[in-house]
Design an enzyme around this catalytic site. Structure first.
Site, PDB file in Angstrom:
ATOM      1  CG  ASP A  65      16.325   2.738  -8.051  1.00 62.98           C
ATOM      2  OD1 ASP A  65      15.757   2.392  -6.895  1.00 62.98           O
ATOM      3  OD2 ASP A  65      16.319   3.491  -8.833  1.00 62.98           O
ATOM      4  CG  HIS A  66      14.858  -3.221  -3.574  1.00 60.19           C
ATOM      5  ND1 HIS A  66      13.721  -3.717  -4.306  1.00 60.19           N
ATOM      6  CD2 HIS A  66      14.699  -3.969  -2.560  1.00 60.19           C
ATOM      7  CE1 HIS A  66      13.636  -5.152  -3.772  1.00 60.19           C
ATOM      8  NE2 HIS A  66      14.325  -5.179  -2.663  1.00 60.19           N
TER       9      HIS A  66
END
Length: 563
Positions: free
Chosen positions: A534-535
């Site tokens: 999850d950036h």
């Protein structure tokens, strides 16, 4: 003796509905408390629903394959106030107003109340039952057979339930009887004001209020036309009462057949009983004798002719797409249960967390050798040792060093929770879809213990025997697509986790090795890795460093001794 309704309980943690896969009981069956009565598939698992009563099954209110919200009534039981349903059923038979008491307690669907009024006469336009010479005497011991729902409706409408003409077996009063009495003033002596006679419902039609018993006649008003006689096919029987299982009734609806018209020689509790085979045979016979539709007259369009539109043409045009789909041989599959849950979870994850996938490859010669050396000892302990425990330990080493991959973003609170536990979810492919059982506290367990637990969870996942709690609480997930072939992928995060690691197949691939000061390409076992993050929480550089730590431990298995 009372009729108790049983509602679908919350069989999981926060489950809102479930698909009733199969009934394990039928009306008339004697059940005990905690005995499974149905199998229900939720969005997490397939579970058995136990009875809360000792009693006799009264009615089934859901069909197999039907989605049922938690809290809806799915079944009712006849139970004695002291818990002795069998004795209660026998007492009911003895107090029945019919001349011949029922021998089978399962044929007595009505609940009785000791303070009820006597039963009315058969003619709905006649004087009250107390004035009829053949009616039951108006004594305190007289009883009117009506379920609690019908009595409640009678109180709301101001109707004396004892004055209502019951259309069920033994004069049992249903809610429709109460409404008909209230609308038609059944107590009047004017025959013109009396309600029109109604076909008697089946034993399982009564006492269910707005619910319809899954084993009851669906066409209670008898309005279905006789397709068989009109088409020259088999003569319909036109029964008033037909018993059948939910699966048979589903087959009848799909084939467009009225169960009451299906011929049968079988009986249950003195009533006609129809099987699915009989339904299909009857439907086939109808189709074989149906007259073909007339061919439309040709129209010379070149001469300016125009076909006249008919209502049938309009209907055909409106349903053209549906006809095309059905005629193409396509199969439709319900989007339910685990499959629907997977879809919603994947959609939520993909549209919530911006995914980035990092790919790398570990050279795992030492890992292959270590597993081969430990396999005999594992087999002596009756443990099947795979590569998964080694990977799990390597992941824990990486998570301890880079805790943001073992976290959860709580958007509403605007905070990132760094988890202190290392609970790894292992994706397992099953016939129902992908399931992710969770191995808790991986950092506290040895390789053999992890191998045994993973094998057990995977086996029970495939058998649909996992408990909902065993699929909750994960902090990081692993998916092993290499087990069925493949090298790299872009795994979707098991939201609200922040990372997932995909494993390719361990196979010999060409690698470059230094030997005697020179580089050469040699075959070596390698493990492809696909890490999705999850950036919002994890930067690409952190993901790469985490992957490097995992690979370091896989390429040097002795380092796992510290984990």
């Amino acid at each position: 003796m009372t009729v108790e309704e049983f509602k679908l309980p919350d069989v999981g943690e926060g489950v809102a509905e479930g698909e009733l896969v199969s009934w394990l009981v039928a009306p008339g069956d004697r059940v005990e408390e905690d005995q499974p009565v149905a199998e229900v598939e939720t969005d997490k698992a397939l579970v058995e629903v136990p009875s809360s009563y000792d009693g006799v099954v009264e009615e089934l209110f859901a069909e197999e394959g039907e989605m049922v919200p938690v809290g809806d009534v799915i079944i009712s039981f006849r139970v004695d106030e002291d818990g002795d349903a069998e004795a209660a059923a026998g007492d009911d038979a003895g107090t029945e107003a019919e001349p011949e008491p029922a021998d089978d307690p399962s044929s007595e669907p009505a609940a009785e109340e000791p303070d009820a009024e006597p039963e009315p006469a058969d003619d709905p336009s006649s004087e009250p039952a107390a004035e009829e010479p053949d009616a039951e005497p108006d004594t305190p011991s007289g009883r009117t057979f009506a379920p609690p729902s019908a009595r409640r409706l009678a109180r709301e409408l101001g109707v004396d339930v004892a004055a209502v003409e019951g259309s069920g077996p033994g004069g049992r009063v249903s809610e429709s009887d109460v409404r008909a009495h209230a609308d038609g003033d059944a107590g009047s002596t004017d025959a013109d004001d009396a309600p029109e006679p109604r076909p008697a419902p089946t034993p399982t039609d009564t006492g269910s209020g707005d619910r319809k018993a899954a084993v009851s006649k669906r066409n209670g008003d008898g309005a279905t036309a006789s397709a068989g006689s009109a088409a020259g096919g088999p003569e319909p029987t036109g029964r008033d009462t037909t018993l059948a299982t939910p699966a048979t009734r589903k087959a009848a609806r799909e084939r467009g057949v009225d169960l009451d018209d299906v011929p049968t020689d079988e009986t249950r509790d003195g009533e006609a009983f129809v099987t699915a085979e009989a339904v299909n045979a009857y439907a086939d016979a109808l189709e074989s004798t149906a007259e073909p539709a007339p061919e439309p007259e040709p129209v010379d369009l070149d001469a300016g002719g125009e076909a006249a539109a008919t209502p049938a043409d309009a209907a055909a045009a409106a349903g053209a797409s549906a006809t095309d789909a059905s005629g193409s041989g396509d199969e439709t599959v319900p989007y339910r249960g685990v499959r629907r849950t997977i879809g919603k979870q994947m959609e939520r994850s993909k549209y919530t967390a911006p995914h980035v996938t990092h790919h790398d490859t570990a050279e795992v010669d030492p890992l292959v050798e270590a597993r081969e050396q430990l396999k005999p000892k594992a087999e002596a302990s009756d443990v099947k040792l795979t590569y998964m425990p080694f990977v799990m330990k390597a992941i824990v080493a990486g998570l301890k060093k880079y805790p943001y991959l073992n976290s959860e973003l709580r958007e509403d609170d605007e905070e990132i929770v760094l988890k202190s536990e290392y609970n790894l979810g292992i994706a397992v492919a099953t016939d129902a879809g992908l399931m992710v059982p969770v191995v808790d506290n991986v950092d506290e367990k040895g390789l053999f213990e992890l191998a045994d637990e993973v094998n057990d969870l995977a086996a029970r996942a495939r058998e649909r025997k996992l408990k909902p709690a065993e699929m909750n609480g994960g902090t990081f997930s692993i998916t092993n697509f290499g087990a069925i072939g493949g090298e790299y992928a872009t795994p979707i995060i098991n939201y609200p986790e922040t990372a997932i690691l995909g494993l390719g197949a361990i196979e010999e691939r060409p690698v470059v090795r230094e030997r005697d000061g020179a580089s050469e390409v040699v075959p070596a076992p390698t493990l492809p890795l696909s890490l999705s993050i999850d950036h919002r929480v994890v930067d690409g550089a952190v993901a790469a460093e985490f992957a490097n730590t995992v690979m370091e431990h896989l390429e040097n298995p002795l380092l796992l001794l510290n984990e």
